[in-house]
Design an enzyme around this catalytic site. Sequence first.
Site, PDB file in Angstrom:
ATOM      1  N   GLU A  44       0.845  -1.197   0.000  1.00  0.00           N
ATOM      2  CA  GLU A  44       0.000   0.000   0.000  1.00  0.00           C
ATOM      3  C   GLU A  44       0.879   1.246   0.000  1.00  0.00           C
ATOM      4  OE1 GLU A  44      -3.682  -1.992   2.563  1.00  0.00           O
ATOM      5  OE2 GLU A  44      -2.351  -0.541   3.524  1.00  0.00           O
ATOM      6  N   HIS A  64       0.356   3.655   3.119  1.00  0.00           N
ATOM      7  CA  HIS A  64       0.391   3.206   4.518  1.00  0.00           C
ATOM      8  C   HIS A  64       1.807   3.281   5.097  1.00  0.00           C
ATOM      9  CE1 HIS A  64      -0.990   0.723   7.986  1.00  0.00           C
ATOM     10  NE2 HIS A  64       0.280   0.355   7.993  1.00  0.00           N
TER      11      HIS A  64
END
EC number: 3.4.13.22
Length: 237
Positions: free
Chosen positions: A215, A218
């Site tokens: 991700e 993140h």
Amino acid sequence: MASASAHAQKLPAGFVYLRDIDPTIIQDIRYAGSNNFVGRPLRGYQAAECVVKREVGALLKSVQEELALQSLSLKMFDCYRPVRAVADMVTWSRDGRETPAQKRYNPSFSKVDLFRLGYIAERSGHSTGAALDLTLVDLKADNSATFDSSKDYGDCIANVNLRAPEGSVDMGTGYDCSDVRSHTSAKSITADQRRWRQKLVLVMARRGFVNYSKEWWHFSLPGAGGQAYDFPITPRK
């Protein structure tokens, strides 16, 4: 300072509202509204506020100061996440239903596979206050387009002009896109998109934040976590 302390006292020790640390950091707390893969506010999100551990907030302020010199800003999508919200995600993933709006976030597979494939965790570092979802905003660009729940947007891997607007730089996919193109080092994105991801990773890494490889949005701060919390996110007063 007295005002900031009054706000902080409403949170568990060590937690702060990011607005009290740096109000210039843009916030779009997606799980407090309907513009997310569930399509509604998650349990525990009673306010669209970024709550973090105090040391995390101080480091984000440092990042923001560096970015400001380049006419850029951080934009926070999610910060502290109550345990009850994580449980809400688990329940949603197993309810046997998947609407077209939800499918925009995982166009290549079923939502029941999100946990198995590592896109959602049953125990989230967000619940410790030391994990963050964020992106970059070009302050010189036109960021006025807003999400309209009545529109039929393209999925999260579509061209940026077809995806739901996020008022941020084009990272190659939308936020919370469960797809291999969201992997930070994905090869199937443009050179410009790759440069934006690299810039975000580098500016965060200089303060000790570590990116999650699946991700691009993140990040977590090693050593700042600890126990998971379940207090609701309430309005600053």
